[in-house]
Design an enzyme around this catalytic site. Structure first.
Site, PDB file in Angstrom:
ATOM      1  N   LYS A  72     -60.304  13.060 -36.397  1.00  0.00           N
ATOM      2  CA  LYS A  72     -61.025  11.901 -37.307  1.00  0.00           C
ATOM      3  C   LYS A  72     -62.398  12.827 -37.862  1.00  0.00           C
ATOM      4  CE  LYS A  72     -59.216   7.888 -34.410  1.00  0.00           C
ATOM      5  NZ  LYS A  72     -59.673   6.842 -33.268  1.00  0.00           N
ATOM      6  N   ASP A 108     -61.489   1.201 -36.375  1.00  0.00           N
ATOM      7  CA  ASP A 108     -61.787   0.905 -35.231  1.00  0.00           C
ATOM      8  C   ASP A 108     -62.774  -0.623 -34.857  1.00  0.00           C
ATOM      9  OD1 ASP A 108     -59.710   2.234 -33.852  1.00  0.00           O
ATOM     10  OD2 ASP A 108     -60.615   4.158 -33.467  1.00  0.00           O
TER      11      ASP A 108
HETATM   12  P1  NDP Z   1     -62.946   9.806 -25.391  1.00  0.00           P
HETATM   13  O1  NDP Z   1     -62.550  10.971 -25.260  1.00  0.00           O
HETATM   14  O2  NDP Z   1     -63.935   9.451 -27.085  1.00  0.00           O
HETATM   15  O3  NDP Z   1     -63.917   8.915 -24.931  1.00  0.00           O
HETATM   16  C1  NDP Z   1     -63.706   9.047 -23.691  1.00  0.00           C
HETATM   17  C2  NDP Z   1     -65.000   8.077 -23.452  1.00  0.00           C
HETATM   18  O4  NDP Z   1     -64.500   7.220 -21.828  1.00  0.00           O
HETATM   19  C3  NDP Z   1     -66.183   8.945 -22.876  1.00  0.00           C
HETATM   20  O5  NDP Z   1     -67.233   7.937 -22.958  1.00  0.00           O
HETATM   21  C4  NDP Z   1     -65.388   9.354 -21.189  1.00  0.00           C
HETATM   22  O6  NDP Z   1     -67.312   9.764 -20.692  1.00  0.00           O
HETATM   23  C5  NDP Z   1     -65.265   7.940 -20.653  1.00  0.00           C
HETATM   24  N1  NDP Z   1     -64.973   8.507 -19.214  1.00  0.00           N
HETATM   25  C6  NDP Z   1     -63.491   9.090 -19.472  1.00  0.00           C
HETATM   26  N2  NDP Z   1     -63.170   8.914 -18.213  1.00  0.00           N
HETATM   27  C7  NDP Z   1     -63.741   8.562 -17.239  1.00  0.00           C
HETATM   28  C8  NDP Z   1     -64.184   7.658 -15.640  1.00  0.00           C
HETATM   29  N3  NDP Z   1     -63.416   8.249 -14.800  1.00  0.00           N
HETATM   30  N4  NDP Z   1     -65.192   7.162 -15.759  1.00  0.00           N
HETATM   31  C9  NDP Z   1     -66.103   6.775 -16.396  1.00  0.00           C
HETATM   32  N5  NDP Z   1     -66.314   7.360 -17.411  1.00  0.00           N
HETATM   33  C10 NDP Z   1     -64.807   8.179 -17.659  1.00  0.00           C
HETATM   34  O7  NDP Z   1     -61.823   8.506 -25.840  1.00  0.00           O
HETATM   35  P2  NDP Z   1     -61.742   7.511 -27.070  1.00  0.00           P
HETATM   36  O8  NDP Z   1     -63.051   7.394 -27.190  1.00  0.00           O
HETATM   37  O9  NDP Z   1     -60.896   7.808 -28.226  1.00  0.00           O
HETATM   38  O10 NDP Z   1     -60.434   6.662 -26.702  1.00  0.00           O
HETATM   39  C11 NDP Z   1     -60.686   5.572 -24.738  1.00  0.00           C
HETATM   40  C12 NDP Z   1     -60.094   4.536 -25.274  1.00  0.00           C
HETATM   41  O11 NDP Z   1     -59.923   3.571 -25.866  1.00  0.00           O
HETATM   42  C13 NDP Z   1     -58.612   4.801 -25.127  1.00  0.00           C
HETATM   43  O12 NDP Z   1     -58.164   4.033 -23.965  1.00  0.00           O
HETATM   44  C14 NDP Z   1     -58.312   4.619 -26.332  1.00  0.00           C
HETATM   45  O13 NDP Z   1     -56.668   4.423 -26.296  1.00  0.00           O
HETATM   46  C15 NDP Z   1     -59.017   3.793 -26.293  1.00  0.00           C
HETATM   47  N6  NDP Z   1     -58.619   2.741 -27.855  1.00  0.00           N
HETATM   48  C16 NDP Z   1     -57.811   1.495 -27.787  1.00  0.00           C
HETATM   49  C17 NDP Z   1     -58.173   0.872 -29.031  1.00  0.00           C
HETATM   50  C18 NDP Z   1     -57.522  -0.535 -29.633  1.00  0.00           C
HETATM   51  O14 NDP Z   1     -57.535  -0.807 -30.397  1.00  0.00           O
HETATM   52  N7  NDP Z   1     -57.774  -1.075 -28.778  1.00  0.00           N
HETATM   53  C19 NDP Z   1     -58.112   1.897 -30.113  1.00  0.00           C
HETATM   54  C20 NDP Z   1     -58.453   3.374 -30.137  1.00  0.00           C
HETATM   55  C21 NDP Z   1     -59.279   3.896 -28.738  1.00  0.00           C
HETATM   56  P3  NDP Z   1     -68.046  10.729 -20.997  1.00  0.00           P
HETATM   57  O15 NDP Z   1     -68.547  11.514 -22.369  1.00  0.00           O
HETATM   58  O16 NDP Z   1     -69.016  10.616 -20.141  1.00  0.00           O
HETATM   59  O17 NDP Z   1     -66.647  12.162 -20.609  1.00  0.00           O
END
Ligand code: NDP
Length: 285
Positions: A72, A108
């Site tokens: 991306k 998104d």
């Molecule tokens: P990223 O890897 O870019 O970001 C993940 C985020 O989740 C970070 O902020 C991370 O925090 C946080 N995180 C992960 N584990 C934990 C935890 N145990 N406790 C607290 N925070 C946590 O992923 P994306 O943003 O790309 O995707 C996130 C979700 O969004 C996925 O489930 C994906 O499937 C969903 N999604 C859904 C879409 C839809 O159309 N409904 C479209 C796009 C994505 P930190 O920065 O501290 O590591």
């Protein structure tokens, strides 16, 4: 006999891993319903091959592609132009080929905003609390701010990433933004009107997990949304519902994002109900 056109218009997705990506099912159901001879190709493209893949999509005249992990951000240097939102977000999930010019868009966050407007709701004037600061959070935060949200609160474990999103929003939109560290069970900022889980916590197979927040802070007058769409009803939303809040599931964002792609590529209104049913059927089988 009239001359026939056997050539299909091509779109698709480049990603790695990508085999489990259900977008093609929705798009192809949409094309069939709209009577369009278009095909959606789900292609595994690794990091080393992105440049060749983009050159190839230009060469064969593909009308557009979706980009998913890990492309991306990397794809940006291979494009001719970016939409204003994609430039602010710094990530592209949709490319449209307009007469050989590749234009990057991010659908998104727009898909999320549309899932609110579908319910007669809007981020305009609202205080939104986002859990997470990754790709989905960034797209949603920026798009809600561009749609007139008053303030975006960001709660994230990684403080640097959380602060960077605050800066992105305050420097590029009229909304205010504030960062809250995430240590232990996070309290919700009192001004929260819309709460969004934009982390991957609760995603299949970890269906028994939910973000570590003070659920007793969720009020019945709040709107609570989740980006997680598998399962359709994550534990986070069930707990919010138990507090009396109105909820919006992540499937709406997914379908709306696919519908926006469809419309950007084809200039035809997307048959969203058909696309949603195709996706639901996919999840049930
Ligand atoms: P990223 O890897 O870019 O970001 C993940 C985020 O989740 C970070 O902020 C991370 O925090 C946080 N995180 C992960 N584990 C934990 C935890 N145990 N406790 C607290 N925070 C946590 O992923 P994306 O943003 O790309 O995707 C996130 C979700 O969004 C996925 O489930 C994906 O499937 C969903 N999604 C859904 C879409 C839809 O159309 N409904 C479209 C796009 C994505 P930190 O920065 O501290 O590591």
């Amino acid at each position: 006999m009239a001359e026939k056109n056997y050539r299909a218009e091509l779109v698709g997705v480049f990603g790695d891993p990508v085999d489990g990506n259900p977008t093609g099912v929705m798009e192809e159901a949409g094309f069939e319903t709209a009577g369009l001879n278009w095909r959606y190709l789900t292609c595994r493209v690794d990091v080393d091959n992105l440049e060749d893949a983009m050159r190839g999509m230009r060469a064969v005249g593909m009308r557009g592609v979706n980009l998913t992990m890990p492309h991306k951000v990397e794809v940006i240097r291979l494009l001719d132009e970016l939409s204003p939102a994609a430039r602010i977000i710094g990530a592209v999930n949709t490319v449209v080929n307009r007469n050989g010019r590749l234009i990057g868009e991010n659908t998104d966050g727009k898909g999320f905003v549309r899932s609110l407007t579908d319910e007669g709701l809007s981020p305009a004037g609202k205080v939104i609390t986002l859990l997470g600061a990754g790709g989905a959070a960034k797209a949603i935060g920026v798009e809600c701010a561009l749609a007139g949200a008053r303030k975006i609160n960001i709660i994230n474990r990684n403080a640097a990433r959380g602060r960077e999103l605050v800066q992105t929003i305050t420097e590029n939109t009229a909304a205010q933004a504030a960062f809250f560290p995430w240590e232990g069970a996070a309290p919700l900022p009192e001004d929260t009107e819309i709460l969004i889980n934009a982390t991957c916590v609760g995603l299949f197979p970890d269906v028994d997990r939910c973000p570590d927040i003070r659920y007793e802070h969720i009020r019945p007058d709040m709107l609570v949304c989740d980006v997680v769409f598998n399962p359709a009803m994550p534990l986070f939303l069930r707990k919010a519902q138990a507090q009396g809040a109105r909820i919006i599931i992540g499937l709406g964002m997914l379908v709306n994002q696919a519908a926006l792609n469809f419309e950007i590529w084809t200039d035809v209104k997307a048959p969203r109900e058909v696309m949603l049913h195709a996706l639901m059927h996919e999840f049930e089988t």
